[in-house]
Design a protein around this motif. Structure first.
Motif, short mmCIF file in Angstrom:
data_model
loop_
_atom_site.label_atom_id
_atom_site.label_comp_id
_atom_site.label_asym_id
_atom_site.label_seq_id
_atom_site.Cartn_x
_atom_site.Cartn_y
_atom_site.Cartn_z
N ASP A 1 0.69 4.27 -2.75
CA ASP A 1 0.25 5.61 -2.35
C ASP A 1 1.35 6.64 -2.40
O ASP A 1 1.08 7.84 -2.31
CB ASP A 1 -0.36 5.56 -0.95
CG ASP A 1 -1.83 5.15 -0.99
OD1 ASP A 1 -2.30 4.76 -2.08
OD2 ASP A 1 -2.51 5.20 0.05
N HIS B 1 -6.75 -0.11 -5.24
CA HIS B 1 -7.35 0.03 -3.91
C HIS B 1 -8.54 -0.87 -3.62
O HIS B 1 -8.61 -1.44 -2.51
CB HIS B 1 -7.69 1.50 -3.65
CG HIS B 1 -6.51 2.31 -3.23
ND1 HIS B 1 -5.83 3.12 -4.09
CD2 HIS B 1 -5.89 2.41 -2.03
CE1 HIS B 1 -4.83 3.69 -3.45
NE2 HIS B 1 -4.84 3.29 -2.20
N HIS C 1 0.83 -1.20 0.00
CA HIS C 1 0.00 0.00 0.00
C HIS C 1 0.87 1.25 0.00
O HIS C 1 0.58 2.24 -0.70
CB HIS C 1 -0.90 -0.01 1.24
CG HIS C 1 -2.04 0.94 1.18
ND1 HIS C 1 -2.89 1.15 2.25
CD2 HIS C 1 -2.49 1.76 0.20
CE1 HIS C 1 -3.79 2.04 1.93
NE2 HIS C 1 -3.57 2.44 0.69
#
Length: 403
Positions: A18, A111, A14
């Motif tokens: 991001d 996501h 993640h």
């Protein structure tokens, strides 16, 4: 694979994705300085990354609810990195917009599937989900440091070096793809125990997320420019402001999970927003270095409800957890970008501080909406029927999900 190992891999992956959401805002001061973009043009870059992402994330959520798409994790990670890596190669404004839009599409694809897998791996633990969320915060926090280290050294022409986190993240996805069979067994139990969808509550929660998104994207796009103005034009001051914004979010994410394990999620989310409104007011009104203190408080306040809102959305819409994640997790960083040109235009006409002032109202609206919500009854996330897992799991194929 154990829960802790799965969550760690998901969290690091993640972060690797991001970093490219944070990189868009981190590139804004360099685009302004090197290419002479105005505030409105610079915010158009953020819009390009957000517009396609905001539309695509719910679509990918629907697709991942219907079919198993484990290959999306590495492919979307690479797509997000390649788009940002190429954004500085050409001086064309149009090509820059295309590149960041491609990156936004990669982020959008990542996501919903990752949030669905994280929900299964967490097995009902709010703290575990907060660690997954923390990975995204760390990625955001690393973005301004990474961009500053690469671009400040040799200009935007060195942006291809920014692809490195995507390469790392795509490799980390491979063990999760192999472990998918056990997680899909857990999914079968979650789906079987779902009590039904509460669409009205989900819509109100989505509006809460939209209000939060406007504040976060507005701050992430313009607070570095505000800090530079407050600190005498120092580029490092702007980078430091973004770093504080994202590190404060990391603290808020972990704190939110801990608080939700003690109190219910709706209560924790509800009371985070008034504190956020006060902090945003401090950012735009209090002069000098105090900006950083209020920025840290605003960031923590915005991120305390971050992972909680994702799981709330999934519990309000238990039969469509991918769709719920695509809307709540996606809108958190996407829809706010749609308002950034308005903020940029107001900043061009007045000042950055004046343009950020309306953001004070957004957390208040979130608080009012949350007063109409109640804590849903969460399904049992403990896997009891692994034998019902998809027999094609682990193949990496796009296979239908049984209902």
């Amino acid at each position: 694979m154990s829960r802790n190992k799965s969550i760690i891999l998901l969290s690091v992956g993640h972060a690797c994705v991001d970093v490219y959401q944070g990189a868009v805002a981190a590139l804004v001061p360099f685009l302004v300085a090197e290419r002479g973009y105005g505030y409105a043009a610079a915010s158009g870059v953020v819009l390009a990354a957000s517009l396609l992402s905001s539309v695509a994330q719910p679509v990918f959520g629907v697709l991942t609810d219907r079919w198993a798409m484990p290959w999306l994790l590495p492919v979307s990670t690479l797509l997000g990195g390649v788009g940002i890596a190429l954004s500085g190669v050409s001086g064309s404004y149009g090509l820059t917009l295309v590149c960041v839009a491609v990156s936004g599409l990669g982020v959008a694809a990542y996501h919903p599937e990752s949030a669905r897998v994280a929900r299964l791996a967490a097995r009902g633990s709010h703290s575990a989900m907060s660690w997954f969320s923390l990975g995204g915060n760390i990625g955001f926090a690393l973005a301004p440091v990474l961009v500053f280290a690469v671009v400040a050294a040799g200009g935007l022409r060195l942006s291809p070096l920014l692809v490195v986190p995507a390469l790392v993240g795509s490799v980390l996805c491979l063990p999760l793809m192999r472990a998918r069979k056990g997680l899909e067994g857990a999914r079968a139990d979650v789906a079987a125990s779902a009590a039904g969808d509460d669409r009205a509550s989900f819509v109100r929660l989505a509006l809460v997320v939209v209000c939060r998104s406007v504040v976060f994207v507005g701050l992430s796009t313009f607070v570095s420019l505000l800090a530079e103005q407050r600190m005498g034009g120092s580029r490092a001051a702007g980078t430091a402001a973004l770093l504080v914004l994202y590190l404060g979010g990391a603290v808020g994410s972990v704190l939110g999970g801990r608080l939700a394990d003690r109190w219910d999620r709706v209560t924790v989310c509800r009371w985070s927003y008034p504190a956020t409104a006060v902090a945003v007011a401090g950012i735009v009104t209090v002069p000098g270095p105090a900006l950083y203190l209020f920025l840290a408080l605003a960031s923590a306040g915005l991120y305390v409800p971050f992972s909680l809102q994702v799981t709330l959305g999934q519990d309000y819409l238990p039969s469509r957890v991918g769709t719920a994640a695509g809307i709540t997790l996606g809108l958190t960083v996407s829809v706010g970008g749609l308002t950034s040109p308005l903020i940029g235009g107001l900043a061009d006409a007045t000042s950055v501080g004046t343009a950020l002032t309306p953001l004070i109202l957004m957390p208040v609206l979130s608080w009012l909406l949350l007063r109409t919500l109640s804590e849903p009854t969460a399904p049992d996330h403990t896997p009891h029927a692994r034998a019902s897992a998809d027999p094609a799991a682990g193949s990496g194929r796009c296979t239908p999900r049984g209902r």
